[in-house]
Design a protein around this motif. Structure first.
Motif, mmCIF file in Angstrom:
data_model
loop_
_atom_site.group_PDB
_atom_site.id
_atom_site.type_symbol
_atom_site.label_atom_id
_atom_site.label_comp_id
_atom_site.label_asym_id
_atom_site.label_seq_id
_atom_site.Cartn_x
_atom_site.Cartn_y
_atom_site.Cartn_z
ATOM 1 N N ASP A 30 -5.656 40.014 33.607
ATOM 2 C CA ASP A 30 -6.782 39.492 32.821
ATOM 3 C C ASP A 30 -8.032 39.291 33.676
ATOM 4 O OD1 ASP A 30 -4.810 39.239 30.806
ATOM 5 O OD2 ASP A 30 -4.382 37.164 31.386
ATOM 6 N N SER A 45 -5.760 35.783 35.666
ATOM 7 C CA SER A 45 -4.561 34.958 35.501
ATOM 8 C C SER A 45 -3.668 35.220 36.707
ATOM 9 C CB SER A 45 -3.794 35.368 34.242
ATOM 10 O OG SER A 45 -4.614 35.293 33.109
ATOM 11 N N PHE A 61 4.734 34.184 29.355
ATOM 12 C CA PHE A 61 3.505 34.111 30.152
ATOM 13 C C PHE A 61 3.297 32.636 30.498
ATOM 14 C CE2 PHE A 61 2.985 38.004 27.683
ATOM 15 C CZ PHE A 61 2.545 38.898 28.649
ATOM 16 N N MET A 63 2.128 30.917 33.155
ATOM 17 C CA MET A 63 1.347 30.754 34.383
ATOM 18 C C MET A 63 0.927 29.299 34.612
ATOM 19 S SD MET A 63 0.703 33.608 32.519
ATOM 20 C CE MET A 63 -0.849 34.398 32.176
ATOM 21 N N TRP A 98 -3.699 30.762 30.737
ATOM 22 C CA TRP A 98 -3.921 32.174 30.420
ATOM 23 C C TRP A 98 -5.313 32.619 30.884
ATOM 24 C CZ3 TRP A 98 -1.223 33.684 25.121
ATOM 25 C CH2 TRP A 98 0.164 33.518 25.267
ATOM 26 N N ALA A 99 -5.786 33.725 30.356
ATOM 27 C CA ALA A 99 -6.945 34.430 30.910
ATOM 28 C C ALA A 99 -8.207 33.569 31.037
ATOM 29 C CB ALA A 99 -7.243 35.618 30.007
ATOM 30 N N ILE A 149 -7.505 31.254 22.706
ATOM 31 C CA ILE A 149 -7.370 31.663 24.117
ATOM 32 C C ILE A 149 -8.526 32.566 24.552
ATOM 33 C CG2 ILE A 149 -4.848 31.527 24.069
ATOM 34 C CD1 ILE A 149 -4.901 34.688 23.808
ATOM 35 N N ASP A 150 -8.430 33.044 25.781
ATOM 36 C CA ASP A 150 -9.241 34.123 26.338
ATOM 37 C C ASP A 150 -10.748 33.852 26.314
ATOM 38 O OD1 ASP A 150 -6.841 35.317 26.768
ATOM 39 O OD2 ASP A 150 -7.152 37.047 25.465
ATOM 40 N N ALA A 238 -8.754 39.125 24.191
ATOM 41 C CA ALA A 238 -9.515 39.594 25.356
ATOM 42 C C ALA A 238 -10.967 39.980 25.039
ATOM 43 C CB ALA A 238 -8.792 40.756 26.024
ATOM 44 N N THR A 286 0.346 44.209 27.372
ATOM 45 C CA THR A 286 -1.011 43.665 27.203
ATOM 46 C C THR A 286 -2.073 44.569 27.828
ATOM 47 O OG1 THR A 286 -0.999 42.403 29.266
ATOM 48 C CG2 THR A 286 -0.114 41.308 27.309
ATOM 49 N N HIS A 288 -6.244 43.951 29.004
ATOM 50 C CA HIS A 288 -7.279 42.910 29.148
ATOM 51 C C HIS A 288 -8.192 43.369 30.283
ATOM 52 C CE1 HIS A 288 -8.203 38.443 28.591
ATOM 53 N NE2 HIS A 288 -9.124 38.908 29.437
ATOM 54 N N HIS A 303 -5.780 45.619 33.959
ATOM 55 C CA HIS A 303 -4.498 45.408 34.614
ATOM 56 C C HIS A 303 -3.454 46.364 34.031
ATOM 57 C CE1 HIS A 303 -3.677 42.178 31.357
ATOM 58 N NE2 HIS A 303 -2.914 43.209 31.071
ATOM 59 N N ARG A 315 1.803 41.475 36.141
ATOM 60 C CA ARG A 315 0.785 42.522 36.082
ATOM 61 C C ARG A 315 -0.071 42.554 37.347
ATOM 62 N NH1 ARG A 315 -1.203 39.790 30.617
ATOM 63 N NH2 ARG A 315 -0.786 38.021 31.998
HETATM 64 O O1 FUB Z 1 -2.253 36.561 30.294
HETATM 65 C C1 FUB Z 1 -1.807 35.997 29.087
HETATM 66 C C2 FUB Z 1 -2.393 36.708 27.924
HETATM 67 O O2 FUB Z 1 -2.009 38.068 27.960
HETATM 68 C C3 FUB Z 1 -3.887 36.763 27.910
HETATM 69 O O3 FUB Z 1 -4.491 35.566 27.563
HETATM 70 C C4 FUB Z 1 -4.080 37.878 26.961
HETATM 71 O O4 FUB Z 1 -5.368 38.384 26.912
HETATM 72 C C5 FUB Z 1 -3.073 38.871 27.467
HETATM 73 O O5 FUB Z 1 -3.558 39.643 28.513
#
Ligand code: FUB
Length: 338
Positions: A30, A45, A61, A63, A98-99, A149-150, A238, A286, A288, A303, A315
């Motif tokens: 991302d 990310s 995911f 993170m 996330w991103a 998100i994003d 994204a 994904t 992004h 990515h 990724r």
């Molecule tokens: O990285 C987690 C999620 O996966 C992101 O927020 C999305 O855009 C996708 O890439």
């Protein structure tokens, strides 16, 4: 649910990749790239294997922190500046960093990031630093009125900054109508208008929205809204905005069809008219990206999951040059040679 990876296919594609991971000692994804004082800074990310089972909401995911990465120029060695913000230092956030994206204003750097609150609802927060590499100090509360998100921030030539956000399915955008959450809302039916990303102008101090989020309209060539069933073109997640030759380019991922697409318009609020594909599918579920100019050339940061052998939540960030044709259309990039 284990991931079903066709290892032979992944290996064959990997050998034909047009570019290589910027970092190999950690997984990052991302990528939001910016040039600050002549150097490229990437805000990705930081993917980890947390052992969380796969599900359609993207729980795998999982993170926990962000690293900032920088480079002298595309093609130069990428430097990992270490942990810039950890979820344990964000008072309101519980999990799933996330991103993110970053913006600079008046020599301060603002890191915008989504995370889940303890109740499982995504919101967007902001953290501040005096340097582009952090460490960043998070605000005690998420940005009021933000959701999903994003986050991606665009600074216009007149000094105004705009926050774009949104992502469907695990990103929860389908749960909102008119900026209000309901667990009962779902994606519209295929013949209805697709869910639209959101945009709001940021307040002068960059810490809050100065207005209620608006829907970003993405239209087809006839001026009609893209439909929810148009999976090759409709917005999934994204969002990114950049300007080229005086036009606003809004780009995004189509999610389940794994494309990076774009639309153009005359205002940061849109509406934007769909133009085409920026990149065809990569290894991994994904897609992004970000688009960034450096010394008069344009670059696509994106990515794929080639380094991990196709593991969708592990990724690596890559970069490749992006070209416009004489009409300002982006030339579609294939991430693997034929
Ligand atoms: O990285 C987690 C999620 O996966 C992101 O927020 C999305 O855009 C996708 O890439």
């Amino acid at each position: 649910m284990p991931e079903n990876i066709d290892k032979d296919r992944v290996q064959a594609l990997k050998e034909r990749a047009i570019s290589q991971p910027l970092l190999e000692h950690i997984y990052i994804a991302d990528p939001s790239a910016h040039v600050f004082d002549g150097r490229i800074y990437i805000y990705p990310s930081h993917d980890i294997e947390a052992g969380v089972p796969f599900n359609d909401d993207g729980a795998h995911f999982a993170m926990e922190d962000y690293h900032v990465v920088s480079m002298d120029h595309p093609g130069a060695e990428a430097v990992d500046h270490g942990v810039a913000l950890h979820v344990r230092d964000v008072p309101w956030a519980a999990r799933q960093m996330w991103a993110p994206d970053c913006a600079r204003k008046d020599d301060k750097y603002y890191l915008y990031f989504p995370a889940k609150r303890p109740d499982g609802i995504f919101q967007v927060g902001v953290a501040v630093s005096d340097t582009p590499t952090g460490p960043f100090t998070a605000q005690p509360q998420p940005i009021a009125g933000s959701y999903s998100i994003d986050p991606a921030v665009f600074g216009d030539d007149d000094g105004e900054f705009y926050l774009y956000f949104g992502g469907i399915w695990g990103g929860q955008l389908q749960k909102y109508r008119d900026n209000l959450y309901s667990p009962d809302h779902e994606e519209p039916a295929a013949h209805e208008t697709a869910l639209q990303p959101r945009v709001a102008r940021l307040r002068g101090d960059m810490l809050e929205l100065s207005e209620a989020p608006r829907a970003v309209r993405i239209l087809d060539a006839d001026g009609n809204e893209l439909l929810a069933g148009d999976h090759d073109r409709r917005f999934f997640e994204a969002p990114w905005l950049h300007k080229h030759d005086g036009k606003y380019y809004f780009s995004y991922s189509t999610g389940d069809t794994h494309l990076l697409c774009y639309a153009t318009g005359d205002s940061p609020y849109g509406p934007f008219t769909y133009q085409g594909q920026i990149m065809t599918p990569v290894i991994g579920w994904t897609t992004h990206h970000s688009i960034c100019e450096f010394e008069g050339r344009s670059y696509l940061f994106y990515h794929d999951s080639s380094l991990s052998g196709g593991v969708t939540h592990l990724r690596s960030v890559k970069v490749t040059e992006l070209h416009y044709d004489a009409d300002g259309k982006i030339v579609t990039i294939a991430p693997y040679r034929q």
